[in-house]
Design an enzyme around this catalytic site. Structure first.
Site, PDB file in Angstrom:
ATOM      1  N   TYR A 176      11.188 -14.760  23.994  1.00 15.38           N
ATOM      2  CA  TYR A 176      11.787 -13.643  23.252  1.00 15.38           C
ATOM      3  C   TYR A 176      12.900 -14.118  22.331  1.00 15.38           C
ATOM      4  O   TYR A 176      13.031 -13.673  21.200  1.00 15.38           O
ATOM      5  CB  TYR A 176      12.358 -12.589  24.219  1.00 15.38           C
ATOM      6  CG  TYR A 176      11.333 -11.574  24.682  1.00 15.38           C
ATOM      7  CD1 TYR A 176      10.807 -10.633  23.803  1.00 15.38           C
ATOM      8  CD2 TYR A 176      10.901 -11.551  26.005  1.00 15.38           C
ATOM      9  CE1 TYR A 176       9.873  -9.702  24.226  1.00 15.38           C
ATOM     10  CE2 TYR A 176       9.966 -10.614  26.432  1.00 15.38           C
ATOM     11  CZ  TYR A 176       9.449  -9.690  25.551  1.00 15.38           C
ATOM     12  OH  TYR A 176       8.526  -8.779  25.963  1.00 15.38           O
TER      13      TYR A 176
ATOM     14  N   ARG B 109      17.533   9.687  29.195  1.00 15.00           N
ATOM     15  CA  ARG B 109      17.439   9.027  27.886  1.00 15.00           C
ATOM     16  C   ARG B 109      17.722   9.962  26.712  1.00 15.00           C
ATOM     17  O   ARG B 109      18.032   9.509  25.615  1.00 15.00           O
ATOM     18  CB  ARG B 109      16.071   8.371  27.737  1.00 15.00           C
ATOM     19  CG  ARG B 109      15.926   7.102  28.560  1.00 15.00           C
ATOM     20  CD  ARG B 109      16.633   5.895  27.931  1.00 15.00           C
ATOM     21  NE  ARG B 109      15.848   5.379  26.815  1.00 15.00           N
ATOM     22  CZ  ARG B 109      16.180   5.486  25.536  1.00 15.00           C
ATOM     23  NH1 ARG B 109      17.289   6.079  25.187  1.00 15.00           N
ATOM     24  NH2 ARG B 109      15.402   4.998  24.596  1.00 15.00           N
TER      25      ARG B 109
ATOM     26  N   ARG C 226       9.502   5.462  31.973  1.00 14.80           N
ATOM     27  CA  ARG C 226       9.328   6.564  31.027  1.00 14.80           C
ATOM     28  C   ARG C 226       8.321   7.622  31.435  1.00 14.80           C
ATOM     29  O   ARG C 226       8.213   8.643  30.779  1.00 14.80           O
ATOM     30  CB  ARG C 226       8.911   5.984  29.663  1.00 14.80           C
ATOM     31  CG  ARG C 226      10.010   5.174  29.026  1.00 14.80           C
ATOM     32  CD  ARG C 226       9.549   4.527  27.766  1.00 14.80           C
ATOM     33  NE  ARG C 226       8.536   3.506  28.058  1.00 14.80           N
ATOM     34  CZ  ARG C 226       7.878   2.835  27.137  1.00 14.80           C
ATOM     35  NH1 ARG C 226       8.094   3.073  25.877  1.00 14.80           N
ATOM     36  NH2 ARG C 226       6.993   1.911  27.477  1.00 14.80           N
TER      37      ARG C 226
HETATM   38  O1  CP3 Z   1      11.540   0.490  37.554  1.00 15.15           O
HETATM   39  C1  CP3 Z   1      11.606  -0.462  36.798  1.00 15.15           C
HETATM   40  O2  CP3 Z   1      10.911  -1.472  36.989  1.00 15.15           O
HETATM   41  C2  CP3 Z   1      12.552  -0.387  35.643  1.00 15.15           C
HETATM   42  C3  CP3 Z   1      13.293  -1.613  35.330  1.00 15.15           C
HETATM   43  C4  CP3 Z   1      12.657  -2.496  34.256  1.00 15.15           C
HETATM   44  C5  CP3 Z   1      12.720  -2.257  32.854  1.00 15.15           C
HETATM   45  N1  CP3 Z   1      12.261  -3.365  32.220  1.00 15.15           N
HETATM   46  C6  CP3 Z   1      13.241  -1.038  32.204  1.00 15.15           C
HETATM   47  C7  CP3 Z   1      12.837  -0.722  30.826  1.00 15.15           C
HETATM   48  C8  CP3 Z   1      12.062  -3.728  34.441  1.00 15.15           C
HETATM   49  C9  CP3 Z   1      11.688  -4.416  35.754  1.00 15.15           C
HETATM   50  C10 CP3 Z   1      11.827  -4.280  33.146  1.00 15.15           C
HETATM   51  C11 CP3 Z   1      11.258  -5.624  32.954  1.00 15.15           C
HETATM   52  C12 CP3 Z   1      10.877  -6.050  31.606  1.00 15.15           C
HETATM   53  N2  CP3 Z   1      11.480  -5.759  30.404  1.00 15.15           N
HETATM   54  C13 CP3 Z   1       9.821  -6.968  31.345  1.00 15.15           C
HETATM   55  C14 CP3 Z   1       8.965  -7.625  32.398  1.00 15.15           C
HETATM   56  C15 CP3 Z   1       7.853  -6.762  32.854  1.00 15.15           C
HETATM   57  C16 CP3 Z   1       6.760  -6.593  31.828  1.00 15.15           C
HETATM   58  O3  CP3 Z   1       6.554  -5.445  31.427  1.00 15.15           O
HETATM   59  O4  CP3 Z   1       6.098  -7.595  31.501  1.00 15.15           O
HETATM   60  C17 CP3 Z   1       9.769  -7.157  29.955  1.00 15.15           C
HETATM   61  C18 CP3 Z   1       8.777  -8.032  29.207  1.00 15.15           C
HETATM   62  C19 CP3 Z   1      10.827  -6.398  29.367  1.00 15.15           C
HETATM   63  C20 CP3 Z   1      11.217  -6.329  27.935  1.00 15.15           C
HETATM   64  C21 CP3 Z   1      11.149  -4.931  27.432  1.00 15.15           C
HETATM   65  N3  CP3 Z   1      12.056  -3.932  27.752  1.00 15.15           N
HETATM   66  C22 CP3 Z   1      10.181  -4.375  26.572  1.00 15.15           C
HETATM   67  C23 CP3 Z   1       8.984  -5.121  26.004  1.00 15.15           C
HETATM   68  C24 CP3 Z   1      10.540  -3.030  26.350  1.00 15.15           C
HETATM   69  C25 CP3 Z   1       9.930  -2.012  25.414  1.00 15.15           C
HETATM   70  C26 CP3 Z   1       8.590  -1.550  25.813  1.00 15.15           C
HETATM   71  C27 CP3 Z   1       8.484  -0.999  27.231  1.00 15.15           C
HETATM   72  O5  CP3 Z   1       7.804  -1.632  28.041  1.00 15.15           O
HETATM   73  O6  CP3 Z   1       9.063   0.046  27.542  1.00 15.15           O
HETATM   74  C28 CP3 Z   1      11.685  -2.762  27.142  1.00 15.15           C
HETATM   75  C29 CP3 Z   1      12.406  -1.472  27.248  1.00 15.15           C
HETATM   76  C30 CP3 Z   1      12.483  -0.876  28.610  1.00 15.15           C
HETATM   77  N4  CP3 Z   1      12.842  -1.550  29.728  1.00 15.15           N
HETATM   78  C31 CP3 Z   1      12.252   0.484  28.954  1.00 15.15           C
HETATM   79  C32 CP3 Z   1      12.470   0.593  30.332  1.00 15.15           C
HETATM   80  C33 CP3 Z   1      12.379   1.834  31.160  1.00 15.15           C
HETATM   81  C34 CP3 Z   1      11.888   1.605  27.977  1.00 15.15           C
HETATM   82  C35 CP3 Z   1      13.108   2.020  27.250  1.00 15.15           C
HETATM   83  C36 CP3 Z   1      12.975   3.434  26.744  1.00 15.15           C
HETATM   84  O7  CP3 Z   1      12.313   3.607  25.713  1.00 15.15           O
HETATM   85  O8  CP3 Z   1      13.526   4.337  27.385  1.00 15.15           O
END
Ligand code: CP3
Length: 359
Positions: A166, A53, A44
């Protein structure tokens, strides 16, 4: 050996391709400098991601390989990163298992019907699940085409405990009290669920490797909530199962455990070649405790909210600690957790440039 190319410009001459550098670091072979990539590097904080997005929901994006590639390539085009990570999320697995995972709003993911009882596991079918998840290896394949052969590519998944946490809790929580209590109230259920998740992960991560990933990372983002006894009893065995199956096929694994300082001695037995360090662990301490592992990390992501100068100074300190291991032997520069959305791209650039200058 390759010619200089890409966003490195006039920085140090490249002795190894980025991909060779990543593979060498994980295999314990000599490198000119550590490779660098950043957890959540495609998210983001980048304008291109934000404009994707505006037109697409998060799940639409995850299910469209060409959009995933666009998101994953943005940091690769901007910064001197050695590896891309496929754009996806760890929660694609609960989603493919039939749970409704909602990312609307700013409070993290929410699941409408958390997992409650062992009887629900009967409906988990590994083969059907892999079909439902085929869009992820498809995204890896698409990204490999765009990336070419000379830069590294990482696949990933959530570790069994973090996925189960989760699914039981239904949302992100600083304590995960429901999930942790379940380990003790219904240990057989917890073991069974994580063992099934290990079977899913073995096939799912292998599919990502077959599609072109050079290594895969397991995110145990909530691993640090467990004490060493519970981690070794519940969380570690399914990781070992996944690692054993994948290393048998010559695949490479990196394990990230957030807040896992107390778990480092256990992680030595995980079967993963790479251990990704949380920012709170002193690099030198981890190097002493894990002499035979490739160590990845562990710049505090909050540093990227400071200034490019501060980032450069701290990166140089980390590089010095890495060099002290024996000319950057078995080291990968990364953050100690995912990048913050408010990060300035200039700070990411400073970090990558400083690593490139170390060659
Ligand atoms: O370049 C990259 O690494 C992007 C790929 C990626 C995402 N999520 C995209 C994403 C990866 C490797 C993840 C891993 C992920 N997802 C984890 C493990 C890493 C960590 O942060 O501990 C976890 C716990 C999640 C679960 C998750 N997904 C959460 C808690 C959230 C919301 C809060 C946040 O961190 O953004 C997401 C959504 C998410 N996953 C977004 C992205 C870019 C944001 C979505 C948006 O609002 O556009």
């Amino acid at each position: 050996m390759t010619k200089q190319q890409g966003p490195w410009g006039k920085l140090a001459p490249m002795k190894l391709s980025s991909r060779a550098r990543l593979l060498s670091a994980l295999e314990g072979k000599p490198v000119d400098r550590p490779p660098v990539w950043l957890m959540r590097q495609a998210g983001r904080y980048l304008p291109g991601y934000q404009s994707i997005r505006q037109k697409h929901s998060f799940w639409e994006l995850c299910h469209a390989p060409q959009l995933c590639t666009q998101a994953a390539m943005e940091p690769m085009q901007r910064f001197a990163l050695d590896a891309a990570i496929v754009f996806s999320d760890i929660l694609v697995i609960p989603q493919a298992l039939g749970m409704h995972v909602n990312f609307d709003g700013n409070h993290g993911p929410k699941m409408t019907k958390p997992l409650k009882e062992a009887a629900e596991l009967a409906s988990w079918n590994v083969e059907k699940l892999l079909e439902a998840l085929a869009f992820v290896p498809a995204a890896v394949r698409h990204l490999r085409e765009a990336l070419g052969e000379e830069r590294g590519l990482l696949g990933f998944a959530g570790a069994p405990w973090t996925l189960l946490a989760y699914m039981l809790e239904g949302h992100a929580d600083k304590n995960f009290a429901v999930a942790r209590s379940m380990l003790h109230a219904q240990p057989e259920f917890a073991h069974k669920a994580m063992d099934m998740l290990a079977d899913i992960l073995m096939a799912y991560l292998e599919a990502q490797c077959e599609a072109g990933a050079d290594a895969v990372q397991l995110f145990d983002s909530w691993g640090g909530l467990l004490n060493a006894e519970d981690y070794s009893r519940f969380a570690l065995p399914p990781i070992q199962k996944v690692a054993k199956a994948l290393t048998h096929k010559n695949r490479r694994l990196i394990l990230f455990v957030r807040d896992g300082q107390h778990l480092l001695p256990l992680l030595a037995d995980s079967g993963c070649q790479g251990i990704s360090l949380d920012w709170r662990i002193p690099f030198e301490q981890a190097a002493a405790q894990l002499p035979n592992h490739c160590l990845q990390g562990n710049v505090d992501p909050a540093l990227l909210l400071a200034s490019p100068e501060v980032v450069r100074t701290e990166t140089r300190k980390l590089l010095a600690a890495m060099k002290a291991r024996g000319h950057f032997h078995r080291c990968i520069v990364n953050l100690g957790h995912g990048i913050f959305p408010q990060t300035q791209p200039e700070c990411v650039r400073a970090l990558c440039e400083e690593v490139a200058l170390a060659a």
